[in-house]
Each structure stands twice: as C-alpha cells, then as structure tokens.
Design a protein around this motif. Structure first.
Motif, mmCIF file in Angstrom:
data_model
loop_
_atom_site.group_PDB
_atom_site.id
_atom_site.type_symbol
_atom_site.label_atom_id
_atom_site.label_comp_id
_atom_site.label_asym_id
_atom_site.label_seq_id
_atom_site.Cartn_x
_atom_site.Cartn_y
_atom_site.Cartn_z
ATOM 1 N N THR A 44 0.899 -0.998 -0.130
ATOM 2 C CA THR A 44 0.010 -0.053 0.008
ATOM 3 C C THR A 44 1.001 1.282 -0.237
ATOM 4 O OG1 THR A 44 -0.025 0.005 2.262
ATOM 5 C CG2 THR A 44 -2.150 -0.946 1.325
ATOM 6 N N ALA A 45 0.010 2.364 -0.313
ATOM 7 C CA ALA A 45 0.679 3.571 -0.351
ATOM 8 C C ALA A 45 -0.355 4.313 0.770
ATOM 9 C CB ALA A 45 0.789 4.604 -1.567
ATOM 10 N N GLU A 46 0.225 4.728 1.798
ATOM 11 C CA GLU A 46 -0.723 5.740 2.539
ATOM 12 C C GLU A 46 -0.185 7.105 2.870
ATOM 13 O OE1 GLU A 46 -1.793 2.627 6.100
ATOM 14 O OE2 GLU A 46 0.363 2.707 5.851
ATOM 15 N N TYR A 47 -1.290 7.801 2.813
ATOM 16 C CA TYR A 47 -1.134 9.205 3.172
ATOM 17 C C TYR A 47 -1.952 9.652 4.652
ATOM 18 C CZ TYR A 47 0.006 14.509 3.120
ATOM 19 O OH TYR A 47 0.214 15.369 3.343
ATOM 20 N N PHE A 48 -1.440 10.272 5.581
ATOM 21 C CA PHE A 48 -1.837 10.656 6.787
ATOM 22 C C PHE A 48 -1.807 12.170 6.907
ATOM 23 C CE2 PHE A 48 -0.693 6.296 7.455
ATOM 24 C CZ PHE A 48 -1.680 5.600 8.015
ATOM 25 N N PHE A 49 -2.807 12.901 7.199
ATOM 26 C CA PHE A 49 -2.526 14.344 7.350
ATOM 27 C C PHE A 49 -3.669 14.863 8.168
ATOM 28 C CE2 PHE A 49 -6.635 14.933 4.521
ATOM 29 C CZ PHE A 49 -6.787 13.615 3.894
ATOM 30 N N ARG A 50 -3.552 16.289 8.440
ATOM 31 C CA ARG A 50 -4.285 16.897 9.542
ATOM 32 C C ARG A 50 -5.193 18.009 8.626
ATOM 33 N NH1 ARG A 50 -3.503 16.854 15.122
ATOM 34 N NH2 ARG A 50 -5.703 17.759 14.956
ATOM 35 N N PRO A 51 -6.124 17.703 8.343
ATOM 36 C CA PRO A 51 -6.913 18.820 7.604
ATOM 37 C C PRO A 51 -7.397 19.877 8.314
ATOM 38 C CG PRO A 51 -8.094 16.516 7.512
ATOM 39 C CD PRO A 51 -7.122 16.372 8.553
ATOM 40 N N GLY A 52 -7.475 19.717 9.639
ATOM 41 C CA GLY A 52 -7.693 20.945 10.470
ATOM 42 C C GLY A 52 -7.683 20.727 11.978
#
Lengths: 707, 216
Positions: free
Chosen positions: A514-522
């Motif tokens: 897999t490729a995963e991307y974790f982020f903080r939208p707000g």
C-alpha cells in the motif's frame, strides 16, 4: 463472592518476611463449572469471578469436550463463549454424528452476599447458539465456616429444568410461561437468533450443591443436578443413573485447577481451568532499563548547548533521545519555551515516552528554558501537544504523589499544526522486519483450531512526513488452514466465505502492498488515504476522516472505499467482484475502560446495516471485546448463525514480556464466518492510530511517566 | 555477574517476537535469548561515575540466588534525594541510605517516604513510625500504600565492610498494613549514624533488596 482474607502472620525467616506463595494459598478458590462459568460441576452457583478475570477451561468426559472462555465483563456481569464437541449427539454413530456446537452464556449478579443472605445470580446458558445447552437459571450461594464451605440452591429452566421438573412458577404471571417450544434445547438446533420468547419458559426444576475447601489446595464438590441429559441418553448412549454428581479439585498456586468428577453415576470426567487476570501482568512496572537520571540544571551537556547544531540529525539532544527510543523530528526554541516533535518508537505507554523525553530535555537544554512542549506523533502526523514545566519535573521526581501531581500540572491540547521546525535529514525513513507469524482461525464448524505458521517479511518507506509505502509478504511453512473442506453455501456474494480458497490456492502471498498518506485537515481532524492491496482479500482505494478532540470522550469518523476482490493466489490479480463500501462511525469512551463503537454503512456484500461493539480495555492495554452486526440481509439468507457476531482480544507485548515493546497479539473469534455484515479490513484506521497520545489514554498509563 | 533485571525472553519467543529487524532493539531479543541471559555490557555512565570515586553500594536481590549488582551515586537534587545507577542500567532513589524509589526491577517503587523511620534510626531510638510507599501497579497506575511500622533496636553487631569492620546497632523495622507485612533491617554505624548495611522491602513483586556500602 471472593472475600479477601487477612494474611496470617507467617514469618518464615527474619529476612524473608512476605511469602507471596502463601498469600495466594489463603485466597478462597472459586469453583468453576464444566461450562466454564462460576459453578459446581454442571450446576451454576450464585457467584461471579473477580472483576476482569478471563477464565479458560476445558472439560472432557466420554464423548464430550467443552472449551470455555469466560470473561468477567463488569464486577457483576460475565459472558462465556463455548465450543463443544459432542459425539453422536445427532445420532448416526462415530464422528459423523458429532455436533460441533458454539454457544454463549451471560450471567448477572443481582444481589451481593451479606452476613445473613446469599448472593444471587441470574443466568442464560447458550442463549445465542444452537440451543444444545439452552437454559436459564437463578442461583443463590452462601458461604460458611470462614468461606470454606459454600452452599448453593437454584431454580433452572430449559435443559436445567429437564430433571425433576415441575410446572413453571412463572405460570402465575402468565400462562405462556408454562410451555417451551420443542427444539429449543433439542436436536433440531436453532438458528443462532436470540430466542427471548422461550427464556424462562416450560418446566422448572430445583438444583443445588456444595463446595467444601478441605485445605488450600483441595476442594470437594457435590451437586444435585436438574439436567436429565435427555438427548445424550437417547442418541449418544449416555447413562443417567442418578441426579448426583461429585468432584475433587486440586488448585495450583497461580489459580489454575484440575478436577476429576463423577457424572450421573456413569461417567468420569476431567476438567482444567486457568484464570488470567488482565490487571496483573507478571512484571507490573516493566523490566526496561531505568530512565535517564534527572540532573541539576547547568550540567555539562546543558552548558555545552549549541543552538545552531541542534537542528542536525546527530546533535547531542537527538542522540540522547535516540538512546531512549525516541526520534527527534523537530525543535523550536522561543524565549523560555522549547517545542519538540518526536516519534516514540519504543514505549507502549505514551506517558512513559513523555516522561523520558522531558528528562532528556531537562538534562540537555540551558537552565533558562523552563517550559517544554512535547508534540507526539503517529504515522507522521502530530496527535497531541503536552506542556510540562521544568520546575515540576524537579520537584516531583520522587514525590509520593508525583504521578498524579505531574498529570494535574500538565496541559494537553491538539497539535493540528506542528510548531516545531523540522530537523534536517530525518526523511526518508526505511524500516524492515522478518518475523515468524501465526495466522489462526479458531472454532470453525468442523475444526476448533486451524492455523498457518510461516515467515513474514515486512518493510516500509517514508519518503516524507505522513507518506508511507509499505508491504508485507508471507510464506506459509506449515498449517492446516487449507484443509477446510467446507465449500461456501452462501447465497450472498462470497465476500468472506471463500477464505479457505485464499489459503489453498496461495503459496507466497502478498499480505498488503500500500501507499498511505496521513494528514491533518484541521483542528481535531485527521485524514487517511490508502491505495493498493489493502488486505488478504481486497485491494483498492480507501479514504477516512476522523474528528477526535484530544480531551473529549467522543470521536466521529467516516470512511469510504472502492475495492475489488483479489485473486485467490494473493498475488497481483483481481477477480471481477467490486464494491463501494463505507461507514460512518461514532466512538465513545465511557470511562473505566469501557469503549463503545457504532459503525453504520454499507458492507462488502452490498448490504446496509450497523455494527455495535463494546470493548473493555484495561489501563495496561489488555483488551477484550464483543460485537455484532445487523444488516438488511435476512437471517435466512445470512445462513448459519443468522447474523455476524464475535468476540475479540488483544494482549500487549509488554503485558506478556515486561519489555518496553509496542504492539500486541490479538484475534477475533466468530462462531461462524459468513458474507453478511462483513467489513473491509484496511490497516491503520485512524481512531486506534491517534488515540494513544490523547488525554484519556495518557491518564490511564500516567503511572509510567516517572518510569 | 548476574543481573538483577528480570528477563522475559521466553515469553518473547512464545509470542513470536524474535526475528530480525532494522530496529536493532527488536533483533536483540533473539540474541539475548540465544545467549541465555543477555550479555551485561556495563553502562558507560556508570563506569564514568564509578571511576570518579563516587559512593558505591553492593546490592543483592533476596528472592533470586546470586543476583547482585553495583550501584554508584550519580547525583543529589535540591531536596537531598539521590539517584544511584547500576552497571546494568537500573536505578535507585535514595535518601541517607533509605531507598525511596526503584526503576527497572519489574515491580518498581515509584516513590517512598520512610522519613519517620529514618529519623528514629538517626536518633537511635525505638518507636512506632508511619511509612508510605507508592508502587507502580499492573495497570500502569501509581498506588500509595501506608504502613504502620515498629522500629526496634536489637543488638550491637559488627559488620565487615572489607577495609574495616563497622561497629553498628542492628535495628528491625517491622511494617504492616491490611494485606502486607515485611521487615527491614538496618545496621547503623555508631558515631556516624550512617546506614552501612540494610535489607529493604521494595514491593511484593520484587521482594527485598540487601545493600552494603562499599568503602572507597
């Protein structure tokens, strides 16, 4: 009811004052029945286990085996999962007529024991299974002679009302109680639905017995049983000569027991049980090395502080943190405040990582920096920011109430954006691991234990913060997962019932890629996007958003996936079944370790419905839970079991070994795996990724801050 | 040298932990398993302090035969609380010879307050004292226990410390609460009133540590 006894003053020598072995011996032994529940032999008692206890037990008498797992869910309620093999139950002779039965029990203590009155338990036996043991009871138990003697009397219905039965006293309430539909505990077998309308119906019968603790090791038990063993007598050649059963139990120091018992004057059986107490790991405080010593301000390291080189990957601060299993990813110093961002790669308790990071900072930073802000991370995103004052560290290090005081003086907040400037050269990160693996499939309808054992190689590459490429490849070495001879008879799309095919038709397997991307939208928001081969049976795209405040008990999430069924060989190919599936989820932390979760949405077979889950998570991370799913698939179309349900466990590595190692071992046990209510098994769902560094979890394990 | 630190490696193997990894720590588990107990590489920080001639204790674990190690004093804070570190990376919080904390022993004392007993020993008098112990329990929570203790002088005793024999008074401190009883022993040197040798209870998991000052 277990009554704590005061330790006798036993002085073995002037030097060894406390003998823990003796402490165990004087504890009252609580009898375990052949059904794994609190009870005598076959009959239940009006007792419950100690809160949180997991009681594993096995029983064997000619032609019958029972494997039970009882969990004391709350101080009053217990639940049991049972797998029974009863030869000839359905007639037919030999193993062909054997019944492989999975059943659940539930019991609740209505009344506590007092000096003058007994404790009373109301119980349901086999309430959600096929009804082989279907029965209900009320049992009362009172202890005498300093708790060594317990006397039990009770009233049973269903199978527990099948010997010496009389007209149901509940008939006074309503005539409908007087009859119980044939088959509820008969040979035909139910469907796994809750049969409310039959509970406490039909004839009732009295049962009773006693348990006498001869000495700390030996217990004698005798009972009058209200179970006629009708089906076993008719089909399996069971000889019911008397209603009396007797047993002798030997107890070991760790609480385990072995019993030999005589059943109805014709059979001899053996039973063993082992209690597991999740609250008490072998090494309560862990065996990892001591934390760095908190040094006085103006130590050598702090005096040689160099504000310019600290942003280098090999600064002395980075190295000192690395020594503690922590990776420094960012640091900003403004006035008297240092803000650092770090990854905890070692400690299961984030509080311990915070405690060690804070001490390293105190030893490394100049004396005029008085406030530390520690940003915790998970999968590349910041998850919380904890503010600690240096002076509190110094004053509370060996304070008798230092644990709680340091928690009370700390501040926890969201870290939607990191406020620490990045250190150069941290990314890309590369990790790999080769480990053995065990992939169990427990209690399927033909075989209680199936498992594959093999070697797994896993690797991950993080080119930048939040972006993770990962893969795992497995080579099974031995096992019997591929021996299932049960072709799927599901009328739904075979979204899970083909699992045996995946074991049979694969050799070297890609578990995930897999490729995963974790982020903080707000603020309070977390995001995940995953693409690739997501799990054993599905590949595709998965997206998730989670709202979870650092300090609140509630979290809300939404997940949407488009997936395609993978080829049975678990390589790169796909079959031609694809589906859009997804859920809206609500998570609630009820406190005292009880976690609830509700997922509403569309499942893999295209059915719509909801999954209800409750878990009890002990502060040390040991977790036991149960769930069920109801969807618009009818009970008939679902097939055996009527709807999806199961229990699950997770045992942290540090609970088992005492070593500071993250991760755990867990499994989910379903009485039967079907296609309705089946959910995608994508890795790294956000709730569990994020929560470890949030206030509630930090508080649970804050005792580790100073460890 | 046998280490005090308990080992859970068999469990690690059973749990399938062993393997190789880019994380050296996780790989070590296997190595330590194969070599039995794990090689003790003396902590460089310990060696540095040891070489400066800092005060030293020889410490053994009552419950395990041949389990002993050496602690050296690393620092003393503003409150007079000392931190002692061992060559196998354990630590003790101490105050005037009384253990007030342990780290790394499997069933650690997070903190302790034996100040009343210490005062009695320093004054050389018998009497009843209160002692408090905060343990780190199996649920990762701090749990404070209170004990009622009787401090009693037993007799004069000679303690052979190697270079010289100390003339001491032996005291018993017998403590109990509802569930637990233990007895500590203190050999208090006459004149200096220093605790040159002692046996001190830590927790039910660890049991008792025996400490002897090593004259430098």
């Amino acid at each position: 009811m277990i009554k704590q006894r005061t330790l006798l003053g036993l002085w073995t020598s002037a030097f060894l004052m406390l003998d823990p072995a003796f402490a165990d011996e004087v504890q009252l032994r609580l009898p375990v029945s052949t059904f794994g529940t609190p009870g005598l032999i076959d009959m239940p008692t009006g007792e419950v286990f100690q809160d949180g206890t997991l009681q594993l037990s096995a029983t064997n008498y000619v032609g019958t085996q029972r494997y039970n797992l009882t969990f004391q869910i709350t101080p009053r309620a217990f639940g049991t999962f049972r797998y029974a093999i009863i030869e000839n139950y359905d007639g037919g002779g030999g193993v062909f007529g054997a019944r492989y039965d999975r059943s659940f029990d539930f019991g609740y203590k209505l009344v506590d024991e007092t000096d003058y009155s007994p404790s009373i338990v109301i119980g349901l036996r086999d309430f959600g299974g096929t009804g082989v043991y279907g029965s209900e009871y009320l049992a009362a138990t009172k202890h005498f002679i300093k708790d060594r003697l317990s006397i039990t009397g009770g009233l049973g219905w269903g199978r527990l009302g099948s010997y010496g039965g009389f007209s149901n006293p509940l008939g006074l309430v309503s005539d409908s109680f007087k009859t119980r539909t044939e088959g509820n505990y008969g040979a035909s077998g139910g469907t796994g639905q809750l049969d409310f309308s039959q509970w406490f119906h039909g004839d009732a019968a009295l049962f009773g017995g006693l348990a006498y603790q001869i000495n700390p090791r030996l217990t004698f038990k005798a009972e009058y049983s209200s179970d006629a063993y009708s089906i076993e007598s008719a089909n399996a050649g069971f000889d019911h000569k008397t209603p009396f059963n007797a047993a002798l139990s030997y107890g070991f120091k760790n609480g385990a027991e072995v019993s030999v018992y005589a059943l109805h004057g014709s059979e001899i059986g053996i039973r063993g049980s082992i209690p597991i107490t999740p609250q008490k790991p072998k090494y309560p405080s862990g065996i990892e090395e001591a934390p760095p010593t908190l040094m006085p301000r103006q130590t050598q390291a702090a005096l040689s502080w160099d504000a310019n080189s600290v942003r280098q990957k090999d600064s002395s601060l980075s190295m000192a943190l690395k020594d503690q299993g922590l990776t420094l990813e960012g640091i900003t110093i403004e006035g008297d405040t240092a803000t650092v961002r770090f990854v905890n790669g070692r400690y299961p308790a984030e509080a311990q990582a915070l405690g060690r990071a804070a001490r390293v900072l105190a030893n490394q930073l100049p004396a005029d920096i008085t406030t530390f802000r520690l940003e915790a991370m998970a999968n590349g995103v910041t998850t919380s920011r904890t503010t600690l004052r240096r002076s509190d560290l110094e004053s509370l290090e060996y304070d008798l109430d230092g644990s709680w005081r340091s928690f009370a003086r700390a501040n926890f907040e969201d870290a939607g954006h990191s406020e620490a400037a990045p250190i150069a050269g941290i990314y890309p990160k590369f990790n790999w691991r080769i480990t053995p693996y065990l992939d169990p499939s427990l209690f399927d309808p033909d075989n209680p234990v199936r498992a594959d054992f093999g070697v797994q190689a896993a690797a991950s590459l993080e080119p930048a913060r939040g972006l993770v490429f990962s893969a795992a490849v497995r080579q099974p070495v031995a096992g019997n997962l591929d021996t299932s001879t049960r072709p799927s008879n599901s009328v739904l799309p075979h979204v899970r019932t083909d699992s045996a095919e995946y074991a049979k038709q694969s050799d070297l397997e890609i578990k995930y890629l897999t490729a995963e991307y974790f982020f903080r939208p707000g603020k309070n928001l977390y995001g995940r996007a995953t693409v690739g081969y997501l799990e054993t049976m599905y590949g595709g795209v998965s997206g998730e958003v989670l709202w979870k405040p650092v300090n609140g008990p509630l979290a809300l999430g939404a997940e949407l996936n488009y997936v395609k069924k993978r080829d049975f060989d678990q390589m790169f190919g796909f079959q031609n079944y694809d589906i859009v599936t997804g859920h809206a989820s609500a998570y609630y932390d009820f406190g005292r370790g009880y976690l609830g979760q509700l997922d509403v949405g569309r499942y893999l077979a295209g059915d719509y419905g909801a999954t209800f889950s409750v878990d009890r998570e002990f502060d040390n991370g040991f977790r036991v839970g149960a769930f069920f799913t109801l969807t618009d698939v009818s009970f008939d179309d679902f097939g055996e079991g009527s709807f999806d349900k199961g229990i699950r466990f997770s045992v942290p590595v540090d609970w088992l070994t005492g070593a500071a190692t993250q991760g755990g071992y867990g499994t989910t046990i379903r009485p039967v795996v079907r296609d309705g209510g089946a959910r995608l098994d994508v890795r790294n769902r956000l709730y569990d990724v994020v929560r470890n560094s949030h206030t509630s979890e930090l508080e649970d394990r804050w005792g580790k801050f100073w460890r | 040298m046998t280490v005090l630190r308990p080992l859970g490696f068999m469990f690690a193997l059973l749990a399938g932990l062993s393997g190789c990894s880019s994380d050296a720590e996780k790989s070590n588990l296997l190595k330590e398993l194969v070599s039995g107990q794990g090689e003790v590489v003396p902590d460089p920080t310990f060696l540095a302090y040891e070489q400066t001639g800092a005060p030293t204790y020889l410490v053994s674990l009552e419950a395990k035969k041949q389990a002993y190690t050496i602690f050296v004093r690393q620092t003393t804070n503003a409150k007079g609380e000392e931190t002692w570190i061992s060559l196998d990376k354990l630590s003790l919080g101490m105050k005037n010879g009384m253990i007030i904390a342990t780290r790394g022993m499997g069933g650690d004392q997070l903190a302790g307050d034996p100040s009343q007993t210490l005062a009695a020993l320093k004054a050389g008098r018998s009497g009843v004292t209160e002692r408090f112990v905060t343990l780190l329990n199996g649920e990762s929570q701090a749990e404070t226990l209170a004990f009622r203790c009787e401090v009693e002088r037993q007799r004069q005793a000679d303690v052979d410390l190697g270079p010289y024999t100390a003339d001491t008074d032996l005291f018993y401190e017998t403590c109990r609460n509802g569930q637990i009883r233990f007895r500590n022993l203190f050999w208090v040197e006459r004149g200096s009133r220093n605790l040159v040798q002692s046996r001190q209870w830590i927790s039910e998991t660890v049991g008792t540590l025996a400490l002897r000052a090593v004259p430098r």
